[in-house]
Design a protein around this motif. Structure first.
Motif, short mmCIF file in Angstrom:
data_model
loop_
_atom_site.label_atom_id
_atom_site.label_comp_id
_atom_site.label_asym_id
_atom_site.label_seq_id
_atom_site.Cartn_x
_atom_site.Cartn_y
_atom_site.Cartn_z
N PHE A 138 0.82 -1.21 0.00
CA PHE A 138 0.00 0.00 0.00
C PHE A 138 0.86 1.27 0.00
O PHE A 138 0.57 2.23 0.71
CB PHE A 138 -0.98 -0.03 1.18
N GLY A 139 1.92 1.25 -0.80
CA GLY A 139 2.84 2.39 -0.87
C GLY A 139 2.35 3.53 -1.73
O GLY A 139 3.03 3.95 -2.67
N MET A 140 1.18 4.03 -1.43
CA MET A 140 0.62 5.24 -2.07
C MET A 140 -0.03 6.06 -0.97
O MET A 140 -0.66 5.51 -0.07
CB MET A 140 -0.46 4.85 -3.08
N PRO A 141 0.12 7.41 -1.06
CA PRO A 141 -0.37 8.26 0.04
C PRO A 141 -1.87 8.11 0.31
O PRO A 141 -2.32 8.41 1.42
CB PRO A 141 -0.06 9.68 -0.44
N VAL A 142 -2.63 7.64 -0.67
CA VAL A 142 -4.08 7.51 -0.47
C VAL A 142 -4.42 6.44 0.58
O VAL A 142 -5.50 6.45 1.17
CB VAL A 142 -4.78 7.19 -1.83
N TRP A 259 -7.98 -2.09 0.23
CA TRP A 259 -8.42 -1.48 -1.04
C TRP A 259 -9.63 -0.61 -0.84
O TRP A 259 -9.94 0.22 -1.69
CB TRP A 259 -8.88 -2.50 -2.05
N MET A 260 -10.39 -0.89 0.21
CA MET A 260 -11.63 -0.17 0.41
C MET A 260 -11.39 1.32 0.68
O MET A 260 -12.31 2.10 0.75
CB MET A 260 -12.44 -0.81 1.54
N ASP A 282 0.15 0.88 6.15
CA ASP A 282 -0.31 1.94 5.26
C ASP A 282 0.90 2.82 4.89
O ASP A 282 2.04 2.54 5.29
CB ASP A 282 -1.48 2.73 5.88
N TRP A 283 0.64 3.88 4.15
CA TRP A 283 1.71 4.78 3.68
C TRP A 283 2.61 5.25 4.82
O TRP A 283 3.83 5.08 4.78
CB TRP A 283 1.03 5.95 2.95
N ASP A 284 1.99 5.82 5.86
CA ASP A 284 2.80 6.31 6.99
C ASP A 284 3.50 5.17 7.71
O ASP A 284 4.64 5.32 8.18
CB ASP A 284 1.91 7.06 8.00
N GLY A 285 2.81 4.05 7.80
CA GLY A 285 3.39 2.88 8.48
C GLY A 285 4.64 2.39 7.78
O GLY A 285 5.65 2.07 8.42
N LEU A 286 4.59 2.35 6.45
CA LEU A 286 5.76 1.91 5.67
C LEU A 286 6.95 2.84 5.91
O LEU A 286 8.07 2.39 6.18
CB LEU A 286 5.42 1.89 4.17
#
Ligand SMILES: [Zn+2]
Ligand SMILES: [Zn+2]
Length: 361
Positions: A138-142, A259-260, A282-286
């Motif tokens: 999930f390496g996208m800021p969304v 994805w939701m 998620d993005w921040d987690g990565l």
């Protein structure tokens, strides 16, 4: 000549030539260290397996009789002078990051991971290293998760609302990870929890491993449809749209996935409700996980590798994409075509015979 890296990316998987072992190889090898029991990481056909002891029963259930050694987190195993140890990845029960050390050089292979404590998997632990091999599903800021308690509040009130309106409740999540996370967070005051055979087989394997899970009842041909409709049904993605699921009509069908978080995902899954719940960072987690390793280099194995490596380089990391065969369960790169037919599920690729029998019960 430059020194050979301690870990390299080969057509069989991540390889340690010095230690003569692979990590999550996708082709048969002699010695395989396995991060976790999902099908895109734990393949059949290796001579020898090493994994965390909480992965034991699920691996044996999915792969049959294998030659498996299990260890605790932090325990070290020496392979031809290379020190191997496992650290919690927080992804699913028994999931591990693999730490590899030789002559002071440390590499860590993350496998799949999430940084939020889900209450059932041993929480993610950052491990200091020189080289970090990371997923970035999930390496996208969304992709930004809210705390799971909020999602479970939504799920429990949706279930109550369905009961009030005479609708059965079907909630879909992967059989290893999501299903148990849902199970442990349902409000059992609402009613009983019923499970699809594929989910119950995994629950049973985990219980054999000593994991305490809330009570569940396997749905069989003998199950009373009326009783089942008064509870909640946990089902795997492979059951969506099947006659097995349709027999509980009228129902409301909820889908749990990272994805939701994006518009349109619920519609593509033909779900009535989409719940944002993921076993990946998620993005921040990565970014926080990568930062906490203090690493010199990051290698991105699966997910939005191009976007994410570009971003990491922009903010000062030395990052690059590598080619692997990981990705499946919840991998958004499978979205465009895979979504339509629900074939994105890795469980379908490598399941032993019999697994899908759960679908006809
Ligand atoms: Zn996984
Ligand atoms: Zn994976």
């Amino acid at each position: 000549m430059a020194k050979k890296p301690l870990l390299e990316f080969t057509d069989r998987g991540i390889y340690c030539a010095q230690g003569k072992f692979y990590i999550d190889p996708w082709k048969p090898v002699d010695d395989a260290v396995i991060t976790h029991a999902h099908a895109d990481h734990a393949y059949w056909g290796h001579k020898y397996y090493l994994a965390h002891h909480l992965s034991r029963e699920v691996l044996l259930y999915r792969l049959g009789e294998i030659n498996l050694q299990t260890v605790e987190y932090g325990e070290t195993v020496l392979k031809n002078g290379v020190t191997v140890s496992l650290f919690p990845a927080g992804h699913v029960i028994g999931s591990a990051q693999i730490r590899v050390e030789y002559k002071g050089e440390v590499w860590v292979v993350s496998g799949d991971y999430k940084v939020e404590n889900d209450g059932i998997s041993t929480p993610f632990e950052p491990v200091k290293c020189h080289h970090f091999i990371s997923e970035c599903t999930f390496g996208m800021p969304v992709y930004q998760w809210k705390p799971q308690v909020q999602t479970f509040n939504e799920i429990n009130s949706w279930w109550r609302n369905n009961l009030e309106h005479g609708l059965a409740t079907v909630i879909v999540g992967y059989s290893l990870g999501k299903a148990q996370r849902i199970l442990q967070n349902l409000d059992l005051f609402n009613g009983k929890v019923y499970t699809h055979g594929v989910i119950e087989n995994t629950n049973e394997a985990l219980r054999r491993n000593g994991v305490l899970l809330n009570p569940t009842e396997r749905i069989t041909s003998e199950s009373s449809k009326d009783d089942v409709r008064k509870g909640i049904i946990i089902a795997p993605p492979s059951s969506v749209g099947t006659p097995w699921m349709r027999k509980f009509q009228p129902y409301s069908f909820g889908y749990c996935s990272g994805w939701m978080a994006i518009r349109g995902a619920k519609r593509r899954r033909a779900a009535d409700r989409g719940f944002v719940l993921s076993d990946h960072a998620d993005w921040d987690g990565l970014i926080s996980a990568i930062d906490a390793t203090g690493c010199e280099c990051v290698y991105l194995t699966h997910g939005y590798t191009a976007t994410f490596s570009r971003y990491l380089n922009e903010i000062g990391f030395n990052a690059r994409e590598v080619h692997t065969l990981y990705g499946g369960e919840e991998d958004p790169s499978n979205l465009p075509e895979g979504e339509a037919s629900n074939t994105g599920e890795p469980e379908k690729k490598v399941l032993p015979l019999g697994e899908d029998l759960g679908g006809v019960l």
